[in-house]
Design an enzyme around this catalytic site. Structure first.
Site: not given
Length: 349
Positions: A132, A297
């Site tokens: 992130d 993912y």
């Protein structure tokens, strides 16, 4: 001297590179090295059996691989003083004199708490990791794993953009990024997506779902006026975190993780936005095929690109050099051509 290595939080490309370089340099400096399996979870229960002695032959080429040979977990030792004392007691029982933690902002906080609660008798240093990129690094450097995630995410979006053009449809793609929109924006800019929406664009503390949907609906209508009946929108998942739960009943039953965060993967944010936009367009007499897709993912356990391979090996070497030189209580950063420790106290906000 015994050095323990623990990985917390979600996976990110490059973890194995840090583990490998850390192990090699520590052994060369006379340490015994132990990998602690599954984050803090077993230490919190006072278990001493879930550790793995690491040798150079075990790690010499793992920097090419995604995932984590020590696995990872989001177990949070700071939730309960008793669990925290279990961690410290178990580390002492294992004879761990130096601890390297690898993780994001939550793991960094856990690392600092363990260090202080041990009376600073255990030397601790943290290596920042998150795709992130939500730990601010000096000099504009990203956290490790981010560049690999952006690289692979951009490749996925490029393929989807061609599908959108070929089939005349819109895609709403939700990219990981709970507290920061760097990944969504990085992918959107690199791929040349039609529009990217990130929480930083909104000044208000809580965002209306209608505000997000109005922007997307306006983009679809504007594109149609330009003769283009297709497009790709990149949405940062952190937008969902900023929506007022009181105005969105669907959030009410969503599970939260050990740190109290909404499990955004269970919210199905893309579907909520898609259904709302499609319904509004239909009321205007506009038919539009919209497909929602999550990207996250697929990125977390990817093999790191050369940037992250190099970056992670430097961090692994640097954290051992810092601890072996008597340092403790800091997070490792890359500044220019050097690895520089930042004291935990300077990171608190």
């Amino acid at each position: 001297m015994r050095m323990g290595i623990v990985v917390g939080g979600g996976p990110a490309p490059g973890i194995n590179g840090v583990i490998g370089a850390c192990t090699i340099e520590a052994i060369n400096r006379g340490f015994e090295v132990f990998g602690i399996m599954d984050g803090f979870s077993h230490l919190m229960q006072g278990k001493t059996t879930h550790i793995q002695r690491l040798n150079i032959s075990d790690v010499s080429r793992i920097h090419f691989d995604g995932g984590s040979i020590l696995r990872t977990s989001r177990a949070n030792p700071t939730k309960d003083p008793g669990l925290l004392q279990n961690v410290i007691g178990t580390l002492n029982t294992l004879g761990i004199t130096h601890l390297v933690t690898i993780g994001g902002d939550d793991t960094a906080y856990s690392s600092r708490t363990v260090w202080e609660s041990s009376g600073k008798t255990i030397s601790v240093a943290h290596v920042p990791k998150t795709i992130d990129n939500d730990l601010p690094m000096p000099g504009g450097y990203s956290t490790f794993g981010f560049q690999t995630a952006r690289h692979i995410g951009t490749s996925i979006v490029q393929t989807i953009m061609m599908d959108a053009k070929t089939t005349l449809r819109w895609y709403f793609i939700v990219a990981m990024g709970r507290n920061a929109g760097h990944l969504a924006l990085g992918i959107g800019i690199a791929a040349g997506a039609t529009i990217s929406l990130i929480p930083e664009e909104f000044q208000e503390k809580q965002i209306s779902l209608d505000s997000i949907c109005d922007i997307l609906e306006g983009s679809i209508i504007k594109r149609r006026a330009m003769g283009r009946d297709y497009g790709t929108a990149i949405l940062a998942e952190g937008l969902a975190e900023r929506i007022d739960p009181a105005t969105l009943p669907e959030i009410g039953g969503v599970e939260r993780d050990e740190f109290g965060h909404v499990r955004l993967a269970e919210l199905d944010f893309g579907r909520l936005v898609k259904d709302r936009v499609r319904s509004s367009l239909k009321s205007r007499g506009i038919a539009c095929t919209i497909v929602d897709k999550d990207i996250g993912y697929e990125l977390r356990c990817a093999s790191p690109i050369p940037f992250d391979q190099e970056y992670c090996r430097e961090l692994g070497y640097g954290v051992v050099k810092f601890l072996a030189g008597g340092g403790s209580g800091a997070m490792m950063t890359r500044q220019g051509e050097r690895i520089v420790p930042l004291p935990f106290d300077e990171l608190l906000d």
